[in-house]
Design an enzyme around this catalytic site. Structure first.
Site, short mmCIF file in Angstrom:
data_model
loop_
_atom_site.label_atom_id
_atom_site.label_comp_id
_atom_site.label_asym_id
_atom_site.label_seq_id
_atom_site.Cartn_x
_atom_site.Cartn_y
_atom_site.Cartn_z
N ASN A 34 0.83 -1.22 0.00
CA ASN A 34 0.00 0.00 0.00
C ASN A 34 0.86 1.25 0.00
OD1 ASN A 34 -3.07 -0.47 0.21
ND2 ASN A 34 -2.18 -2.06 1.52
N ARG B 144 2.66 0.10 26.10
CA ARG B 144 2.06 0.64 24.88
C ARG B 144 2.15 2.16 24.83
NH1 ARG B 144 -1.30 -2.00 21.62
NH2 ARG B 144 -1.86 -3.58 23.13
N ASN C 134 -6.88 4.46 8.27
CA ASN C 134 -6.42 3.07 8.17
C ASN C 134 -7.10 2.42 6.97
OD1 ASN C 134 -5.19 0.62 9.07
ND2 ASN C 134 -7.15 -0.03 9.92
N HIS D 229 -8.47 -1.44 5.75
CA HIS D 229 -8.80 -2.76 6.31
C HIS D 229 -9.37 -3.64 5.19
CE1 HIS D 229 -9.92 -5.63 9.40
NE2 HIS D 229 -11.06 -5.77 8.77
N SER E 46 -11.82 -1.26 2.98
CA SER E 46 -12.36 0.01 3.49
C SER E 46 -11.23 0.91 3.97
CB SER E 46 -13.27 -0.24 4.70
OG SER E 46 -14.23 -1.23 4.43
N THR F 64 -10.81 5.44 15.18
CA THR F 64 -11.35 5.85 16.49
C THR F 64 -10.83 4.83 17.51
OG1 THR F 64 -13.34 4.61 15.98
CG2 THR F 64 -13.41 6.98 15.56
N GLU G 294 -11.87 2.37 19.26
CA GLU G 294 -12.20 0.94 19.17
C GLU G 294 -11.71 0.38 17.83
OE1 GLU G 294 -16.21 -1.43 19.89
OE2 GLU G 294 -16.27 0.67 20.50
N ASP H 180 -11.05 -1.04 14.31
CA ASP H 180 -11.78 -1.19 13.03
C ASP H 180 -13.22 -0.69 13.08
OD1 ASP H 180 -9.46 -2.37 12.01
OD2 ASP H 180 -10.17 -4.40 12.44
N GLU I 93 -7.24 -2.23 -2.64
CA GLU I 93 -6.58 -1.34 -1.67
C GLU I 93 -5.66 -0.36 -2.38
OE1 GLU I 93 -4.64 -3.56 1.41
OE2 GLU I 93 -6.43 -4.68 1.90
C1 GRF Z 1 -3.42 -4.86 3.90
O1 GRF Z 1 -4.20 -5.95 3.55
C2 GRF Z 1 -4.19 -3.90 4.75
O2 GRF Z 1 -5.55 -3.88 4.45
C3 GRF Z 1 -3.99 -4.43 6.13
O3 GRF Z 1 -2.66 -4.88 6.14
C4 GRF Z 1 -2.27 -5.25 4.82
C5 GRF Z 1 -1.00 -4.52 4.50
O4 GRF Z 1 -0.46 -4.92 3.27
N1 GRF Z 1 -4.28 -3.42 7.12
P1 GRF Z 1 0.83 -4.19 2.69
O5 GRF Z 1 1.92 -4.26 3.75
O6 GRF Z 1 0.46 -2.79 2.36
O7 GRF Z 1 1.20 -4.99 1.48
#
Ligand code: GRF
Length: 219
Positions: free
Chosen positions: A17, A68, A110, A112, A139, A144, A146, A148, A177
């Site tokens: 990504n 954390r 984010n 997901h 998505s 937030t 909580e 996802d 994505e």
């Molecule tokens: C993706 O599937 C994303 O939706 C999730 O983690 C994965 C990351 O993939 N949160 P990459 O490292 O960007 O290839």
């Protein structure tokens, strides 16, 4: 003052990504600069991608912090030092404290691999198949406290094929994505999308909590 959107991208793994965002900024001339790429994993391949693109990187290993909150504070300090205005989580496999999420309220997004609110958490492709879903996708949402659950900004949707496997779905969803994350960053950088305390507005129209949905027939 530059009117380019300054972002920090947080990763833990392959960073495909991140790569899609790097490529889109260049190809589509998005007025956006990646100020910093942070990984909590020293061996994340995404760090290599960042280095190839001449981006500044920082490894912040969560195992070297007592808890954390101190880890989150170190991440926050790095983001602020880099001058980032938007924090983009791209496969960052740590859950943030409420402190962190509130500090970057309305500036933390984010991606997901499911059509949220369906299938929060892990193994989304397996669960999509075992539940007999007709559609699947990815998505981009506001974060937030909580996990996802923040409001969706943009969803990319595909039809589940009868011969799909968890692997084929993972592959198809990844392609989604790589289209929708750069799209959202472009909207933000060009002010087509405005996020404020009470609403998200795209092209002067308020988004519902489902966000905008695009069907991808070609994936
Ligand atoms: C993706 O599937 C994303 O939706 C999730 O983690 C994965 C990351 O993939 N949160 P990459 O490292 O960007 O290839």
């Amino acid at each position: 003052m530059s009117d380019r959107l300054k972002i920090a991208v947080l990763i833990s793994g392959s960073g495909s990504n991140l790569q899609a965002i790097i490529d889109a900024i260049q190809k589509d001339n998005i007025p956006c600069d990646i100020q910093l790429v942070v990984s909590n994993q020293a061996l994340a391949y995404g760090l290599k991608r960042a280095e190839y693109a001449n981006l500044k990187t920082k490894i912040i290993d969560h195992t070297s912090f007592p808890d954390r909150l101190t880890f989150d504070q170190a991440i926050g300090d790095a983001i602020d030092r880099a001058g980032a205005e938007l924090v983009v989580l791209a496969g960052f496999m740590r859950i943030f404290s409420h402190w962190f999420v509130n500090r970057y309220r309305n500036k933390l997004i984010n991606i997901h691999p499911s059509l949220l609110p369906k299938f929060k958490g892990l193994d989304t492709h397996v669960r999509t198949l075992s539940e007999g879903e007709t559609h699947h996708g990815a998505s981009v949402h506001l974060v937030t406290p909580e996990l996802d659950t923040g409001p969706n900004i943009l969803q990319g949707r595909i039809t589940v094929h009868s011969n799909d496997t968890p692997e084929s779905l993972q592959n198809r969803v990844h392609q989604i994505e790589h289209r929708i994350y750069p799209t959202v960053i472009q909207w933000l950088a060009t002010h087509r999308l405005v996020i404020n305390e009470t609403s998200m507005v795209l092209d002067h129209q308020p988004l519902t909590t489902n966000g905008k949905v695009i069907d991808y027939e070609d994936i």
